[in-house]
Design a protein around this motif. Structure first.
Motif, PDB file in Angstrom:
ATOM      1  N   LEU A  54       0.823  -1.208   0.000  1.00  0.00           N
ATOM      2  CA  LEU A  54       0.000   0.000   0.000  1.00  0.00           C
ATOM      3  C   LEU A  54       0.861   1.265   0.000  1.00  0.00           C
ATOM      4  N   LEU A  55       1.948   1.251   0.739  1.00  0.00           N
ATOM      5  CA  LEU A  55       2.839   2.413   0.745  1.00  0.00           C
ATOM      6  C   LEU A  55       3.502   2.600  -0.620  1.00  0.00           C
ATOM      7  N   ARG A  58       1.055   4.319  -2.763  1.00  0.00           N
ATOM      8  CA  ARG A  58       0.980   5.727  -2.363  1.00  0.00           C
ATOM      9  C   ARG A  58       2.191   6.503  -2.880  1.00  0.00           C
ATOM     10  N   ASP A  59       3.361   5.865  -2.879  1.00  0.00           N
ATOM     11  CA  ASP A  59       4.579   6.526  -3.354  1.00  0.00           C
ATOM     12  C   ASP A  59       4.524   6.879  -4.836  1.00  0.00           C
ATOM     13  N   SER A  63      -3.646   8.239  -4.414  1.00  0.00           N
ATOM     14  CA  SER A  63      -4.168   8.394  -3.061  1.00  0.00           C
ATOM     15  C   SER A  63      -4.786   7.068  -2.615  1.00  0.00           C
ATOM     16  N   LEU A  64      -4.785   6.874  -1.318  1.00  0.00           N
ATOM     17  CA  LEU A  64      -5.337   5.648  -0.756  1.00  0.00           C
ATOM     18  C   LEU A  64      -6.834   5.803  -0.559  1.00  0.00           C
ATOM     19  N   ASP A  68      -8.206   1.261   2.102  1.00  0.00           N
ATOM     20  CA  ASP A  68      -6.758   1.032   2.123  1.00  0.00           C
ATOM     21  C   ASP A  68      -6.092   1.799   3.259  1.00  0.00           C
ATOM     22  N   ARG A  69      -6.555   3.011   3.506  1.00  0.00           N
ATOM     23  CA  ARG A  69      -6.012   3.802   4.622  1.00  0.00           C
ATOM     24  C   ARG A  69      -6.262   3.071   5.941  1.00  0.00           C
ATOM     25  N   VAL A  72      -3.766   0.302   6.209  1.00  0.00           N
ATOM     26  CA  VAL A  72      -2.453   0.835   6.587  1.00  0.00           C
ATOM     27  C   VAL A  72      -2.418   1.087   8.091  1.00  0.00           C
ATOM     28  N   ASN A  98       5.301  10.033   7.178  1.00  0.00           N
ATOM     29  CA  ASN A  98       3.899  10.101   6.733  1.00  0.00           C
ATOM     30  C   ASN A  98       2.978  10.292   7.933  1.00  0.00           C
ATOM     31  N   LEU A 101      -0.785   9.359   8.205  1.00  0.00           N
ATOM     32  CA  LEU A 101      -1.263   7.977   8.280  1.00  0.00           C
ATOM     33  C   LEU A 101      -1.475   7.502   9.714  1.00  0.00           C
TER      34      LEU A 101
END
Length: 124
Positions: A54-55, A58-59, A63-64, A68-69, A72, A98, A101
């Motif tokens: 997931l990161l 995002r990288d 956007s999550l 997904d957020r 995380v 981050n 998060l």
């Protein structure tokens, strides 16, 4: 080899540097030196793999989603409750980069961590 020589008292500056340069590589190194074997698959390891995927998404600038957020944050919370300081340090390093998060509970856990490498990493 430096880590193996000083396994019981790792050099803090070296550990911090490793996590700053590449949290994923640092965590993999710590797993080899301090704990898990490559075949170890526990709930935290599964959550960690999901977190890393997931990161990586995002990288790329994506956007999550809310789902997904939540995944995380769930994975980060699980890492914060690990007995292995190197996994907690990974979570703290991710959140230092981050902070959006994190949740208040996760941040509180990490700031009060008994390992100074972990608790100090959020104030860097």
């Amino acid at each position: 080899t430096q880590l193996l020589k000083e396994k019981d008292k790792p050099p803090s500056a070296l550990i911090r540097y490793l996590y700053e340069v590449s949290p994923d590589a640092a965590l993999a190194s710590m797993e080899r030196v301090y704990g898990a074997t490559p075949s170890r698959q526990d709930a935290a390891a599964d959550g960690l793999a999901d977190l890393q995927r997931l990161l990586a998404v995002r990288d790329t600038g994506a956007s999550l989603s809310a789902r997904d957020r939540a995944r995380v944050q769930s994975a980060l919370e699980a890492l914060c409750q690990e007995s292995a300081w190197w996994r907690r340090l990974y979570a703290a390093t991710i959140l230092a980069s981050n902070p959006d998060l994190g949740t208040p509970d996760i941040m509180k856990l990490l700031r009060s961590d008994p390992n100074p490498l972990v608790s100090d990493s959020l104030s860097r």
